[in-house]
Design an enzyme around this catalytic site. Structure first.
Site, PDB file in Angstrom:
ATOM      1  CG  HIS A  66      -2.302   0.543   0.895  1.00  0.00           C
ATOM      2  ND1 HIS A  66      -2.531   1.492  -0.069  1.00  0.00           N
ATOM      3  CD2 HIS A  66      -3.523   0.251   1.422  1.00  0.00           C
ATOM      4  CE1 HIS A  66      -3.812   1.787  -0.120  1.00  0.00           C
ATOM      5  NE2 HIS A  66      -4.448   1.043   0.769  1.00  0.00           N
TER       6      HIS A  66
ATOM      7  CG  ASP B  15      -3.170   4.934  -4.263  1.00  0.00           C
ATOM      8  OD1 ASP B  15      -2.573   4.851  -3.178  1.00  0.00           O
ATOM      9  OD2 ASP B  15      -3.077   5.906  -5.041  1.00  0.00           O
TER      10      ASP B  15
END
Length: 551
Positions: A524, A528
């Protein structure tokens, strides 16, 4: 001019190798790049060529010995300058059971003074600096033959039996079982004078009876905590045949358990019938000691049913607390570090594979006739993933400090489960391959992975990995990212399910469809959720509306 031949490094994470066969003997002429010897590592088997043309003047390491990279294993001299064969060459003619125990000669067995030899903790790899003595196979006062297993050690990478560097009597054990010591530490001393034998072949002064008595006494004695079996194994001194105990090391017993073999059906070639690692490897090769066989699983999603589960291990009768092995401890640290370093995020998608299932059923016979290759589901999934990575290259990228490296090529890692472990061969440049090219690459890599014929570079350098947890019946898995990659796709089980379908007029019907769940795991910091979602939707569209030629 003499040229040293060294043990080569066969991959970034490989620090040692076993010489399985010399293709030349001392005194033979050899051409440059002509195969000189064969090696085996934990990832590949390979032939190593001669670096120069000349005469093989000396073999320093016999067949069966495991040595570190860059250790000199032989000397090649230009024609006319050959030296006489060194005594080590004669070791290459020894039986395999005696050849496996030469690690201590390479790692070092120093002199403790006249008539005595120090036994040291060997270095079992470039990055290994300590080891735990898990079991002494001899005690002070016992006689020992050269290359006879003397003690067992455990490191963060290997469990191994360490042989005696010389023949003689164990005069002193300096380090007890369960102790962790640094490499090159003296752990025992062996007296240099080997007792002479009587005409009947037994050692003088009744040593044979003494040795047998001491062996039996050790077998009857309660095990030390360091030598207790793992909790998944029954407690006790070990398996028996009738009234005779089966002599084997923890490493051997672990190999037997992991490969579903029957220890009682393996012939031991070691001292006093001891079962060695080589004996287990031979049993695995001929299948003769297997209690039951299991099919190697290739990383594909070709079955909707899982393999029959193995019976759970018999629990110990009494609860035990045993220390983690060094290897297990390091694995635990690294797994925890990976999860701490990378903020993993996951998204799960259910994909209708009915179109692919029907196409495969219709085409698989002709496909195999045309190409000599079985048609599985993995090439369909791989091709869809490659197309998605082209459109969303962030999932094929890597994070490097404060920069993002967008890889020029898609090197697709395909997890392959083997009877002895797991390996991830890599389809390189997958973006340039057709469906048939991807299918051929996957089949070839999987087959060579099973036969240990992969080259090191074929099992490293992937930029995105596919792993198939569904082959064992799971709905989906949440895998840990293979750094420095930034994403990994877990393929779930393929099952028929009732699904609500809506036609163009908005009418709903229930139909039986072949459904499969896919879990995308991503870093992450770099990716995204929207990027991962767009990528998975593209993969889903490709699979549900497949319109490509399969060759």
């Amino acid at each position: 001019m003499p040229t040293d031949v060294v043990m080569p490094q066969m991959g970034e994470s490989i620090f040692e190798g076993t010489i399985t066969k010399w293709l030349k003997k001392a005194g033979d002429t050899v051409q440059k790049d002509e195969p000189l010897f064969e090696i085996s590592t934990d990832k590949v088997d390979a032939e190593i060529p001669s670096p120069v043309a000349g005469v093989l003047s000396e073999i320093k390491v016999p067949e069966g010995a495991t040595v570190e990279i860059n250790v000199v294993v032989a000397v090649v001299t230009e024609s006319g300058e050959a030296a006489s064969p060194a005594p080590a060459e004669n070791k290459s003619q020894m039986p395999a059971a005696m050849q496996t125990a030469t690690v201590s000669e390479v790692a070092g067995g120093g002199s403790a003074g006249a008539g005595a030899t120090d036994v040291v903790m060997p270095q079992m790899g470039e990055s290994i600096f300590e080891g735990t003595i898990t079991k002494w196979l001899k005690k002070a006062g016992d006689t020992v033959q050269k290359d006879e297993p003397l003690f067992e050690i455990s490191t963060d990478k290997v469990d191994a039996e360490i042989p005696s560097p010389v023949a003689g009597v164990v005069t002193e054990i300096k380090v007890p079982e369960g102790s962790m010591v640094e490499i090159n530490t003296v752990v025992a001393v062996i007296g240099g004078d080997k007792k002479e034998e009587q005409p009947d072949g037994s050692p003088a002064g009744g040593s044979a009876q003494k040795t047998n008595a001491s062996t039996e006494a050790r077998a009857a004695a309660p095990p030390s905590p360091a030598s207790l079996p793992a909790p998944s194994e029954p407690a006790g001194p070990g398996p028996e045949i009738g009234s005779e105990k089966i002599r084997s090391s923890p490493l051997v017993r672990r190999m037997v358990k992991e490969n579903n073999l029957d220890l009682r059906r393996i012939a031991g070639t070691g001292s006093a019938g001891r079962i060695t690692k080589d004996d287990v490897i031979r049993a695995m090769a001929d299948g003769g000691a297997a209690a039951s066989s299991s099919q190697s699983v290739v990383g594909n999603a070709s079955a909707g049913t899982a393999p029959a589960p193995q019976a759970p291990p018999v629990p110990p009768q009494v609860a035990q607390v045993v220390p983690m092995s060094r290897m297990r401890s390091i694995i635990a640290q690294r797994m925890a570090e990976s999860r701490r370093t990378v903020p993993h995020a996951y998204s799960i998608y259910k994909i209708d594979m009915t179109r692919i299932v029907r196409l495969r059923e219709r085409e698989k016979a002709d496909f195999e006739k045309r190409n000599g290759l079985k048609l599985t589901y993995m090439p369909f999934i791989a091709a869809a993933v490659v197309e998605g990575l082209r459109k969303f290259p962030i999932l094929n990228a890597s994070l490097e400090e404060n920069s993002i490296r967008y890889h020029q090529n898609i090197h697709l890692g395909i997890a392959v489960a083997l009877e002895w472990g797991l390996i991830v061969p890599v389809v390189r440049g997958a973006e340039d391959l057709s469906f048939l090219g991807i299918a051929r690459s996957i089949a070839d890599l999987a087959e060579r992975a099973r036969s240990k014929k992969l080259k090191p570079e074929e099992a490293s350098g992937s930029t995105f990995t596919l792993t198939n947890s569904g082959v064992f019946g799971g709905e989906y898995g949440t895998p840990i990212i293979n750094q420095p990659e930034s994403a990994i796709l877990a393929i779930g089980g393929l099952h028929k399910e009732p699904v609500v379908l809506t036609d163009a007029e908005g009418n709903d019907t229930i139909a039986i469809r072949s459904m499969q769940q896919f879990c995308i795991g991503f870093d992450h910091r770099l990716i995204d959720g929207a990027d991962a979602g767009k990528f998975m939707l593209d993969v889903q569209r490709t699979l549900e509306h497949w319109d490509k030629e399969i060759g």
